[in-house]
Motif scaffolding. Sequence first.
Motif, PDB file in Angstrom:
ATOM      1  N   ALA A 130       0.691  -1.179   0.079  1.00  0.00           N
ATOM      2  CA  ALA A 130       0.083  -0.054   0.267  1.00  0.00           C
ATOM      3  C   ALA A 130       0.865   1.353  -0.053  1.00  0.00           C
ATOM      4  O   ALA A 130       0.721   2.251  -0.636  1.00  0.00           O
ATOM      5  N   SER A 131       2.164   1.096   0.612  1.00  0.00           N
ATOM      6  CA  SER A 131       2.818   2.452   0.719  1.00  0.00           C
ATOM      7  C   SER A 131       3.752   2.577  -0.476  1.00  0.00           C
ATOM      8  O   SER A 131       4.564   3.607  -0.348  1.00  0.00           O
ATOM      9  N   LEU A 156      10.314   8.117   7.088  1.00  0.00           N
ATOM     10  CA  LEU A 156       9.950   6.651   7.455  1.00  0.00           C
ATOM     11  C   LEU A 156       8.985   6.300   6.404  1.00  0.00           C
ATOM     12  O   LEU A 156       7.912   6.955   6.011  1.00  0.00           O
ATOM     13  N   MET A 157       8.708   5.069   6.048  1.00  0.00           N
ATOM     14  CA  MET A 157       7.901   4.080   5.224  1.00  0.00           C
ATOM     15  C   MET A 157       7.324   3.154   6.019  1.00  0.00           C
ATOM     16  O   MET A 157       8.017   2.281   6.322  1.00  0.00           O
ATOM     17  N   ASN A 158       6.126   3.073   5.928  1.00  0.00           N
ATOM     18  CA  ASN A 158       5.290   1.908   6.552  1.00  0.00           C
ATOM     19  C   ASN A 158       5.108   0.789   5.644  1.00  0.00           C
ATOM     20  O   ASN A 158       5.143   0.678   4.222  1.00  0.00           O
ATOM     21  N   TYR A 159       5.187  -0.401   6.223  1.00  0.00           N
ATOM     22  CA  TYR A 159       5.003  -1.660   5.412  1.00  0.00           C
ATOM     23  C   TYR A 159       4.293  -2.727   6.268  1.00  0.00           C
ATOM     24  O   TYR A 159       4.363  -3.081   7.508  1.00  0.00           O
ATOM     25  N   GLU A 160       3.253  -3.182   5.538  1.00  0.00           N
ATOM     26  CA  GLU A 160       2.095  -4.186   6.148  1.00  0.00           C
ATOM     27  C   GLU A 160       1.832  -5.160   4.919  1.00  0.00           C
ATOM     28  O   GLU A 160       1.371  -4.770   4.048  1.00  0.00           O
ATOM     29  N   GLN A 161       2.114  -6.102   5.475  1.00  0.00           N
ATOM     30  CA  GLN A 161       1.439  -7.575   4.764  1.00  0.00           C
ATOM     31  C   GLN A 161       1.274  -8.659   5.647  1.00  0.00           C
ATOM     32  O   GLN A 161       2.097  -8.821   6.618  1.00  0.00           O
TER      33      GLN A 161
END
Length: 304
Positions: free
Chosen positions: A10-11, A85-90
């Motif tokens: 998403a990011s 900063l970059m978010n990561y979600e999986q």
Amino acid sequence: MYNLLTPNIASYELLDSGNYEKLERFGEYILARPEPQAVWDKSLSDEIWQKKASAIFKKTKGRDQLSPEERGEWHNIKKMPEKWLMNYEQGKTKLKFKLSLSSFKHVGIFPEQAANWRYIEEKISLMKDGKNALQQAPKVLNLFAYTGGASLVAKANGADITHVDSVKQVISWSRENMEASNLTDIRWVIEDALKFVKREVKRGKKYNGIILDPPAYGRGPDGEKWVLEEGLNELLKNCLELLDENHHFFILNLYSMGFSAVIAETIIRQNKTDIQNPEMGELVLEDSFQKKLPLGVFYRFSTV
């Protein structure tokens, strides 16, 4: 089976590609930088690229002594921080990566690797909770580990992770990513990858997961010279000796444009005949106009 793996984060977004460049969104910032594999035409005009980009990387003359990559400079079109900063979600994994504009066009993350990160999450979960689950945390070795994306994913999912890279500054960057992601206890090793695995073989060590992401060229902390074509075969032989026989996964990524997944498969199969669940193919990012940008090949297998 030959696969094209395209992650969905998403990011991150590949907005356009072409004319040897790519236009990407990392979190809230959009960057334009060189991409030698984008041999087709851009879908958006140069004017739109200029308007959208927060920063644009321009090459300067000269190359690093042992690197094929040209140095350059970032030109800020719109004000943006040098670090963010970059978010990561999986799946169940939630991380934060510190990104930065480097003189080699890199920013601290290779988003195409998210396809392998998802694989790591799945395999560690099965080793912990699946049929014939391990009684202890899976031991995972990440070589040429860069800023630690795979290490963080493994740690976030309960692995005991050893992170090896030859560059002290990159290890520091990885540690910052770990802390930003509220994780602890990754084992950091600043060493030449081949030297490290040879020593581990002599010690009789075993790992449940091994991740290799070797560059085309590199230097060890004591000036050791790494050239992919010359060192890959020996490195893989030693790594395969480190695999736990009953519970393991193995991931090899190759970015050199002269290497194919078939080369990786041939070397590995020559040295390990009992491979289970093999997969090979290309890591691909697809832009907003459905153009597929290849960014490396992979070969991976697992017992789970």
